[in-house]
Write a protein that holds these residues in place. Structure first.
Motif, PDB file in Angstrom:
ATOM      1  N   LEU A 166       0.832  -1.205   0.000  1.00 23.59           N
ATOM      2  CA  LEU A 166       0.000   0.000   0.000  1.00 23.59           C
ATOM      3  C   LEU A 166       0.864   1.253   0.000  1.00 23.59           C
ATOM      4  O   LEU A 166       0.544   2.236  -0.686  1.00 23.59           O
ATOM      5  N   SER A 167       1.960   1.228   0.744  1.00 23.36           N
ATOM      6  CA  SER A 167       2.869   2.379   0.772  1.00 23.36           C
ATOM      7  C   SER A 167       3.433   2.664  -0.611  1.00 23.36           C
ATOM      8  O   SER A 167       3.459   3.820  -1.070  1.00 23.36           O
ATOM      9  N   GLU A 168       3.873   1.621  -1.290  1.00 25.81           N
ATOM     10  CA  GLU A 168       4.443   1.801  -2.625  1.00 25.81           C
ATOM     11  C   GLU A 168       3.378   2.308  -3.597  1.00 25.81           C
ATOM     12  O   GLU A 168       3.652   3.170  -4.448  1.00 25.81           O
ATOM     13  N   ALA A 169       2.160   1.800  -3.468  1.00 24.02           N
ATOM     14  CA  ALA A 169       1.088   2.209  -4.370  1.00 24.02           C
ATOM     15  C   ALA A 169       0.726   3.678  -4.181  1.00 24.02           C
ATOM     16  O   ALA A 169       0.582   4.431  -5.159  1.00 24.02           O
ATOM     17  N   VAL A 170       0.590   4.105  -2.928  1.00 25.11           N
ATOM     18  CA  VAL A 170       0.235   5.503  -2.657  1.00 25.11           C
ATOM     19  C   VAL A 170       1.348   6.431  -3.122  1.00 25.11           C
ATOM     20  O   VAL A 170       1.094   7.469  -3.760  1.00 25.11           O
ATOM     21  N   GLY A 202       1.315   6.651  -6.924  1.00 17.46           N
ATOM     22  CA  GLY A 202       0.208   7.461  -7.415  1.00 17.46           C
ATOM     23  C   GLY A 202       0.426   8.940  -7.199  1.00 17.46           C
ATOM     24  O   GLY A 202       0.096   9.770  -8.063  1.00 17.46           O
ATOM     25  N   GLN A 203       0.992   9.295  -6.048  1.00 16.53           N
ATOM     26  CA  GLN A 203       1.278  10.708  -5.777  1.00 16.53           C
ATOM     27  C   GLN A 203       2.336  11.234  -6.738  1.00 16.53           C
ATOM     28  O   GLN A 203       2.208  12.351  -7.274  1.00 16.53           O
ATOM     29  N   ASN A 204       3.375  10.434  -6.989  1.00 21.47           N
ATOM     30  CA  ASN A 204       4.420  10.864  -7.928  1.00 21.47           C
ATOM     31  C   ASN A 204       3.887  10.997  -9.350  1.00 21.47           C
ATOM     32  O   ASN A 204       4.389  11.797 -10.142  1.00 21.47           O
ATOM     33  N   ALA A 205       2.829  10.233  -9.640  1.00 22.03           N
ATOM     34  CA  ALA A 205       2.218  10.296 -10.972  1.00 22.03           C
ATOM     35  C   ALA A 205       1.216  11.436 -11.094  1.00 22.03           C
ATOM     36  O   ALA A 205       0.637  11.655 -12.173  1.00 22.03           O
ATOM     37  N   GLN A 226      -9.202   9.910  -4.442  1.00 26.15           N
ATOM     38  CA  GLN A 226     -10.138   9.395  -5.436  1.00 26.15           C
ATOM     39  C   GLN A 226      -9.712   8.005  -5.912  1.00 26.15           C
ATOM     40  O   GLN A 226     -10.549   7.103  -6.067  1.00 26.15           O
ATOM     41  N   VAL A 227      -8.401   7.846  -6.108  1.00 30.46           N
ATOM     42  CA  VAL A 227      -7.893   6.536  -6.535  1.00 30.46           C
ATOM     43  C   VAL A 227      -8.263   5.460  -5.521  1.00 30.46           C
ATOM     44  O   VAL A 227      -8.737   4.368  -5.876  1.00 30.46           O
ATOM     45  N   LEU A 228      -8.073   5.748  -4.239  1.00 35.12           N
ATOM     46  CA  LEU A 228      -8.377   4.768  -3.193  1.00 35.12           C
ATOM     47  C   LEU A 228      -9.873   4.443  -3.156  1.00 35.12           C
ATOM     48  O   LEU A 228     -10.258   3.300  -2.927  1.00 35.12           O
ATOM     49  N   ASP A 229     -10.704   5.471  -3.387  1.00 37.66           N
ATOM     50  CA  ASP A 229     -12.147   5.218  -3.437  1.00 37.66           C
ATOM     51  C   ASP A 229     -12.499   4.245  -4.561  1.00 37.66           C
ATOM     52  O   ASP A 229     -13.367   3.380  -4.399  1.00 37.66           O
ATOM     53  N   VAL A 230     -11.800   4.378  -5.678  1.00 41.44           N
ATOM     54  CA  VAL A 230     -12.111   3.543  -6.838  1.00 41.44           C
ATOM     55  C   VAL A 230     -11.555   2.132  -6.662  1.00 41.44           C
ATOM     56  O   VAL A 230     -12.284   1.133  -6.760  1.00 41.44           O
ATOM     57  N   ILE A 231     -10.263   2.024  -6.376  1.00 38.45           N
ATOM     58  CA  ILE A 231      -9.678   0.680  -6.316  1.00 38.45           C
ATOM     59  C   ILE A 231     -10.092  -0.056  -5.045  1.00 38.45           C
ATOM     60  O   ILE A 231     -10.021  -1.283  -4.977  1.00 38.45           O
ATOM     61  N   GLY A 232     -10.587   0.699  -4.048  1.00 40.22           N
ATOM     62  CA  GLY A 232     -11.075   0.066  -2.833  1.00 40.22           C
ATOM     63  C   GLY A 232     -12.364  -0.710  -3.035  1.00 40.22           C
ATOM     64  O   GLY A 232     -12.808  -1.436  -2.136  1.00 40.22           O
ATOM     65  N   LYS A 233     -12.961  -0.556  -4.206  1.00 39.46           N
ATOM     66  CA  LYS A 233     -14.166  -1.319  -4.540  1.00 39.46           C
ATOM     67  C   LYS A 233     -13.842  -2.552  -5.377  1.00 39.46           C
ATOM     68  O   LYS A 233     -14.748  -3.281  -5.799  1.00 39.46           O
ATOM     69  N   GLY A 234     -12.544  -2.774  -5.615  1.00 37.78           N
ATOM     70  CA  GLY A 234     -12.123  -3.901  -6.445  1.00 37.78           C
ATOM     71  C   GLY A 234     -11.228  -4.863  -5.696  1.00 37.78           C
ATOM     72  O   GLY A 234     -11.232  -4.930  -4.462  1.00 37.78           O
ATOM     73  N   ALA A 235     -10.419  -5.577  -6.452  1.00 39.12           N
ATOM     74  CA  ALA A 235      -9.618  -6.665  -5.892  1.00 39.12           C
ATOM     75  C   ALA A 235      -8.498  -6.183  -4.974  1.00 39.12           C
ATOM     76  O   ALA A 235      -7.950  -6.978  -4.207  1.00 39.12           O
ATOM     77  N   ALA A 236      -8.155  -4.910  -5.028  1.00 43.33           N
ATOM     78  CA  ALA A 236      -7.082  -4.391  -4.188  1.00 43.33           C
ATOM     79  C   ALA A 236      -7.544  -4.051  -2.771  1.00 43.33           C
ATOM     80  O   ALA A 236      -6.729  -3.724  -1.908  1.00 43.33           O
ATOM     81  N   GLN A 237      -8.857  -4.128  -2.547  1.00 46.38           N
ATOM     82  CA  GLN A 237      -9.413  -3.718  -1.254  1.00 46.38           C
ATOM     83  C   GLN A 237      -8.810  -4.536  -0.113  1.00 46.38           C
ATOM     84  O   GLN A 237      -8.543  -5.727  -0.244  1.00 46.38           O
ATOM     85  N   SER A 238      -8.568  -3.864   1.032  1.00 42.18           N
ATOM     86  CA  SER A 238      -8.099  -4.532   2.249  1.00 42.18           C
ATOM     87  C   SER A 238      -8.436  -3.649   3.444  1.00 42.18           C
ATOM     88  O   SER A 238      -8.764  -2.466   3.291  1.00 42.18           O
ATOM     89  N   TRP A 239      -8.346  -4.221   4.632  1.00 44.82           N
ATOM     90  CA  TRP A 239      -8.537  -3.420   5.859  1.00 44.82           C
ATOM     91  C   TRP A 239      -7.531  -2.289   5.898  1.00 44.82           C
ATOM     92  O   TRP A 239      -7.873  -1.161   6.270  1.00 44.82           O
ATOM     93  N   GLN A 240      -6.298  -2.571   5.514  1.00 43.14           N
ATOM     94  CA  GLN A 240      -5.269  -1.531   5.553  1.00 43.14           C
ATOM     95  C   GLN A 240      -5.613  -0.389   4.606  1.00 43.14           C
ATOM     96  O   GLN A 240      -5.468   0.786   4.958  1.00 43.14           O
ATOM     97  N   MET A 241      -6.092  -0.701   3.420  1.00 43.29           N
ATOM     98  CA  MET A 241      -6.480   0.351   2.484  1.00 43.29           C
ATOM     99  C   MET A 241      -7.652   1.156   3.027  1.00 43.29           C
ATOM    100  O   MET A 241      -7.645   2.392   2.994  1.00 43.29           O
ATOM    101  N   ASP A 242      -8.660   0.456   3.558  1.00 50.34           N
ATOM    102  CA  ASP A 242      -9.854   1.147   4.054  1.00 50.34           C
ATOM    103  C   ASP A 242      -9.541   2.056   5.232  1.00 50.34           C
ATOM    104  O   ASP A 242     -10.114   3.148   5.359  1.00 50.34           O
TER     105      ASP A 242
END
Length: 304
Positions: free
Chosen positions: A203-207, A210-213, A219-235
């Motif tokens: 999750l650290s690497e992903a965030v 995304g920030q560097n990009a 918004q990204v977390l809201d979107v991918i949090g509804k898919g296969a990447a979802q986890s307690w840590q993300m939420d």
């Protein structure tokens, strides 16, 4: 209003219990026991915390404190414990003033400390030799889980002791499960921590990516949090990582202690844990940055 006052409890016959260790986890856990109608005697190495607990819950007539673990355990049906590490655990359980010395025959000691499987088996044997029972019962859910009475508890020990304890422990648990013989609770908690270490690093690497990009990471977390990447840590940690907030939650120092237990056990059972070992060293980097008490999601600080 404190967190314990809002929880609804299933009716369970009142028990006389003790609680040893009133840190960020133990204090609310013991409070749920009082609110569920049990008579609770507390002990804490720092007497001020025990006094504060009695000041908060003493008006119920069901909360008292004791000067030693032995005195707290005297007459209790169940003795709960939640301290820092193996040595802390031995200091409140063993010896002339330890809990085992004060417990009545047949009583159960339930340890919620995240400790080694070896110390769990050691204390199980010590308890059995005295006609007592022991259950290792580390927890997952963090400070919020303790405050909300929604901990996941992983237990090792005999079925009879587990069955005696479970109705009482549900005052602060959403799941209380027997995983196997003595030590199985601690081993299950190690599996839990291995999973968390890898998830938080990913999750650290992903965030950070995304920030560097230049993406709107909330918004990204809201979107991918509804898919296969979802986890307690993300939420629960994704958006606080974006906001660079780490002054809460499960401390890096505690995670390094837990991962040390994991890596020691892995040497004994022949497991290969390359990612876990690497993330443990990443947490050492965070400690060197001064983040000893930061939440474990502070791994992202290394990447900025």
């Amino acid at each position: 209003m404190n967190a314990t006052s809002t929880r609804l409890y299933d009716p369970t016959p009142s028990k006389s219990v003790a609680f040893l260790g009133l840190g960020v986890m133990g204090h609310p856990m013991a409070g749920h026991l009082v609110s569920a109608g049990h008579r609770v005697t507390v002990y804490n190495r720092s007497a001020a915390k025990a006094q504060a607990f009695v000041a908060e819950f003493g008006s119920t007539g069901r909360a008292t404190s004791a000067a030693t673990p032995r005195e707290a355990a005297a007459g209790a049906d169940i003795v709960f414990c939640c301290v820092g590490n193996d040595n802390d655990l031995r200091s409140v359980v063993l010896g002339a003033n330890g809990a085992l010395a004060g417990m009545k025959p047949g009583a159960v000691l339930v340890d919620h400390t995240t400790a080694s499987a070896d110390v769990a088996r050691e204390l199980y044997t010590a308890a059995r030799n005295l006609g007592l029972q022991f259950v290792d019962a580390p927890v997952s859910g963090g400070q919020a889980g303790a405050q909300n009475g929604a901990l996941t508890v992983m237990c090792g020990g005999d079925a009879a002791a587990f069955d005696a304890v479970r109705p009482v422990a549900m005052a602060f648990s959403r799941a209380f499960t027997l995983m196997g013989a003595s030590g199985a609770g601690q081993l299950t908690k190690m599996v839990n921590q291995i999973c968390i270490a890898g998830l938080v690093q990913g999750l650290s690497e992903a965030v950070a990516f995304g920030q560097n990009a230049g993406l709107d990471m909330n918004q990204v977390l809201d979107v991918i949090g509804k898919g296969a990447a979802q986890s307690w840590q993300m939420d629960n940690r994704g958006k606080t990582m974006v906001a660079d907030r780490f002054d809460f939650g499960f401390a890096v120092d505690w995670m390094r202690k837990d991962l040390g237990l994991v890596l020691d056990e892995a040497k004994r059972n022949g497991s290969r844990l390359p990612v876990t070992a690497l993330v443990d060293q990443f947490y050492a980097d965070v400690q060197r940055m001064g983040g000893h008490r930061w939440d474990t999601s502070s791994l992202i600080k290394r990447l900025k």
